[in-house]
Design a protein around this motif. Structure first.
Motif, short mmCIF file in Angstrom:
data_model
loop_
_atom_site.label_atom_id
_atom_site.label_comp_id
_atom_site.label_asym_id
_atom_site.label_seq_id
_atom_site.Cartn_x
_atom_site.Cartn_y
_atom_site.Cartn_z
N CYS A 110 6.04 12.78 1.23
CA CYS A 110 6.64 11.50 0.87
C CYS A 110 5.65 10.53 0.23
N LEU A 111 6.20 9.43 -0.25
CA LEU A 111 5.38 8.26 -0.58
C LEU A 111 5.76 7.21 0.45
N LEU A 112 4.86 6.92 1.36
CA LEU A 112 5.10 5.89 2.38
C LEU A 112 4.58 4.56 1.84
N THR A 113 5.46 3.55 1.83
CA THR A 113 5.06 2.23 1.35
C THR A 113 5.02 1.28 2.53
N ILE A 114 3.89 0.61 2.70
CA ILE A 114 3.83 -0.43 3.73
C ILE A 114 3.50 -1.76 3.03
N GLY A 115 3.81 -2.86 3.68
CA GLY A 115 3.54 -4.13 3.01
C GLY A 115 3.45 -5.29 3.97
N GLU A 116 2.81 -6.35 3.49
CA GLU A 116 2.82 -7.63 4.22
C GLU A 116 2.77 -8.76 3.21
N PHE A 117 3.34 -9.89 3.59
CA PHE A 117 3.36 -11.03 2.67
C PHE A 117 1.93 -11.51 2.39
N CYS A 118 1.65 -11.87 1.12
CA CYS A 118 0.38 -12.50 0.77
C CYS A 118 0.37 -13.93 1.32
N THR A 119 -0.76 -14.57 1.22
CA THR A 119 -0.86 -15.96 1.73
C THR A 119 -1.44 -16.87 0.64
N ASP A 120 -1.15 -16.56 -0.63
CA ASP A 120 -1.79 -17.27 -1.74
C ASP A 120 -1.10 -18.58 -2.14
N GLY A 121 -0.07 -18.97 -1.43
CA GLY A 121 0.59 -20.25 -1.72
C GLY A 121 1.50 -20.23 -2.95
N GLN A 122 1.65 -19.10 -3.60
CA GLN A 122 2.51 -19.04 -4.80
C GLN A 122 3.95 -18.79 -4.38
N LEU A 123 4.79 -19.80 -4.58
CA LEU A 123 6.16 -19.69 -4.09
C LEU A 123 7.21 -19.90 -5.20
N SER A 171 -1.23 9.07 -7.89
CA SER A 171 -2.11 10.23 -7.95
C SER A 171 -3.03 10.34 -6.72
N GLN A 172 -3.49 9.19 -6.19
CA GLN A 172 -4.41 9.29 -5.05
C GLN A 172 -3.64 9.26 -3.73
N ARG A 173 -4.36 9.53 -2.65
CA ARG A 173 -3.78 9.47 -1.31
C ARG A 173 -3.30 8.03 -1.03
N ILE A 174 -4.12 7.05 -1.37
CA ILE A 174 -3.76 5.65 -1.06
C ILE A 174 -3.91 4.80 -2.31
N SER A 175 -2.89 3.99 -2.61
CA SER A 175 -3.04 3.05 -3.74
C SER A 175 -2.48 1.69 -3.33
N GLN A 176 -2.99 0.64 -3.96
CA GLN A 176 -2.57 -0.71 -3.56
C GLN A 176 -2.12 -1.52 -4.76
N GLN A 177 -1.18 -2.43 -4.51
CA GLN A 177 -0.61 -3.25 -5.57
C GLN A 177 -0.12 -4.55 -4.96
N THR A 229 0.86 -1.19 0.00
CA THR A 229 0.00 0.00 0.00
C THR A 229 0.90 1.23 0.00
N THR A 230 0.59 2.19 -0.86
CA THR A 230 1.38 3.43 -0.89
C THR A 230 0.49 4.59 -0.44
N ILE A 231 1.04 5.36 0.48
CA ILE A 231 0.28 6.50 1.02
C ILE A 231 1.06 7.77 0.66
N LYS A 232 0.36 8.67 0.00
CA LYS A 232 1.02 9.91 -0.43
C LYS A 232 0.76 10.99 0.62
N THR A 233 1.82 11.56 1.19
CA THR A 233 1.61 12.56 2.24
C THR A 233 1.94 13.97 1.73
N LEU A 234 1.54 14.96 2.50
CA LEU A 234 1.63 16.35 2.04
C LEU A 234 2.82 17.12 2.62
N ASN A 235 3.25 16.70 3.81
CA ASN A 235 4.37 17.40 4.48
C ASN A 235 4.89 16.49 5.60
#
Ligand SMILES: Cc1cc2nc3c(=O)[nH]c(=O)nc-3n(C[C@H](O)[C@H](O)[C@H](O)COP(=O)(O)OP(=O)(O)OC[C@H]3O[C@@H](n4cnc5c(N)ncnc54)[C@H](O)[C@@H]3O)c2cc1C
Length: 437
Positions: A227-240, A276-282, A188-194
């Motif tokens: 900034c662009l703050l990126t947070i993440g967690e491992f998926c659990t879809d079994g694809q290894l 472009s948005q405040r929050i985006s996911q990938q 998840t990417t969060i776009k901040t203002l200051n």
């Protein structure tokens, strides 16, 4: 023992020195080398930025890269110290295991990761690399090998984790791996203002397993610290079915004028606007999430022949906002924009004598080497000291003894141990001499 005179540098390509490179095949050869040389420093894969792995005599540990044992029930991996984290990832991700702690490049050795006590994007949750070290074997100046862990030869363990190769040569280590169910990460990417907004976003997501922010270092006034703050967690879809990402290469040093205020400004402007948005996911792969810079081989050459340095500092949580505001403002006023600026949240400090982390925020800034850069960094050092922070030795090439001594409170314990084992008579780097270790 193979000895070769060669010119040597580390990732920042600054400084470049003539050294004797020493390659050993057996532990007896290594012991002989230690007994017949002084000013030795062990070297892994040379991914430290500055002069911590440079000395008159450099012991090359990276050819020693065997996997020795794996305890599948407990995820415990025993390897020689020259094994690259990249090799561990390649072999173990398809089996459902990943590193507990990894820095922003996988091209470092296990020995180098211990010696710098490296951190990753999850320091706020799991701490430093040493937290996943069960034990390592260390060759001392006497040539004796000792097993060190948090319960056995504890002082040597505390001094060696983060000890920048100054206590001896790590030969092998047993580390714990983390079980995973996917080669993908929900990002998840969060776009901040200051800066205020950046700190609020970090605090809001302080329980995310991984977090890191890219700061637009050239933004000023009301946008300072966006900034662009990126947070993440491992998926659990079994694809290894992980395959390392192919990389492109920078074939030679680029002319350094290509990186100037204008190009840095354009890069920062475009990068901030890629979201472009405040929050985006990938959903992204391991290499994209953890090691984006490894996708370009020899990217350090974009800074040109004179090289570059990374200035990484950390400030305690309570002073972070005021201190970072002053640091970012000083940089913006100087007109020397860093090409890359990364902010991370850190958890509690550990007991190792020279480990870098303290609970707070760390800023890492890449600058090309040019006239008057070090003057600016000296000014930043004063701000860092004023706010109770410190500089990271794994990235450093210029900090003064006075600044270093004021910021590492367990220094006298480290030095006393170095004296007790006569380590100064054998193990020194350009860095250790500069900062009086
Ligand atoms: C793109 C990039 C991103 C990075 N991101 C991060 C990050 O996110 N977090 C972080 O903490 N660091 C980061 N680093 C820094 C890097 O993780 C450390 O400098 C690491 O120590 C490099 O390991 P190496 O094997 O290349 O060691 P070298 O650079 O060869 O040596 C580093 C230090 O370790 C000592 N050493 C190496 N091997 C041994 C051994 N066998 N026994 C005893 N001492 C030894 C050396 O003497 C030296 O003091 C990054 C570096 C790069 C280039």
């Amino acid at each position: 023992m193979k000895m070769t005179n060669m010119s040597m540098t580390s990732w920042g390509n600054y400084p470049v020195i003539n050294s004797q490179s020493l390659k050993f095949s057996t532990l007896t050869q290594l012991k002989d080398t230690i007994s017949t040389h002084s000013d030795l420093i062990p070297r892994g894969n040379g991914r430290s930025y500055g002069d911590s792995a440079l000395s008159k005599n450099v012991v090359q540990v990276n050819p020693h890269d065997l996997f020795l044992d794996f305890d599948v029930d407990n995820g415990l991996l025993h390897v020689q110290a020259g094994v690259l984290l990249a090799d561990i990832i390649k072999v173990f991700v398809p089996r459902g295991w990943f590193l507990n702690v990894t820095p922003g490049t996988k091209l470092v050795t296990v020995g180098g990761a211990i010696a710098s006590d490296v951190h990753g994007k999850n320091h706020h949750i799991v701490g430093c690399f040493s937290e996943c070290v069960e034990f390592f074997n260390l060759m001392l100046p006497s040539g004796d090998t000792v097993k060190c862990s948090s319960v056995e030869n504890t002082e040597l363990f505390r001094a060696t984790c983060g000890g920048m190769g100054l206590t001896g040569i790590i030969l092998d280590a047993k580390i714990s791996l983390k079980s995973i169910q996917s080669k993908y990460i929900n990002q998840t990417t969060i776009k901040t203002l200051n800066l205020k907004d950046t700190f609020s976003a970090f605090e809001e997501h302080k329980n995310a397993p991984y977090s890191v922010a890219w700061i637009d270092c050239l933004a000023s006034a009301k946008n300072l610290g966006r900034c662009l703050l990126t947070i993440g967690e491992f998926c659990t879809d079994g694809q290894l079915d992980y395959q390392p990402k192919a990389k492109i290469n920078v074939p030679f040093n680029l002319p350094s004028f290509l990186l100037n205020q204008l190009s840095v400004k354009i890069f920062n402007w475009c990068y901030y606007r890629k979201v472009s948005q405040r929050i985006s996911q990938q959903k992204v792969g391991i290499d994209t999430f953890f090691f984006p810079l490894d996708a370009i081989g020899n990217w350090n050459r974009i800074y040109g022949k004179k090289g570059f340095t990374q200035y990484q500092i950390i400030l305690p949580k309570e002073t972070s906002e005021a201190g970072l505001t002053e640091i970012l403002q000083t940089i913006a006023d100087s007109g020397k924009g860093p090409f890359l600026a990364v902010l991370k949240l850190f958890g509690k400090a550990n007991d190792n004598y020279l480990s870098f982390p303290i609970e707070g925020y760390s800023l890492a800034l890449d600058f090309k080497i040019e006239d008057s850069l070090f003057k600016l960094l000296d000014v930043l050092d004063d701000i860092v000291l004023e706010y109770g922070g410190r500089v990271y030795l794994a990235k450093d090439v210029r900090v003064s003894q006075a600044v270093f001594e004021q910021s590492y409170p367990q220094l006298s314990t480290f030095k006393a141990l170095r004296s007790r084992y006569k380590m100064q008579q054998k193990f020194n780097s350009l860095q250790s001499k500069r900062i009086g270790l």
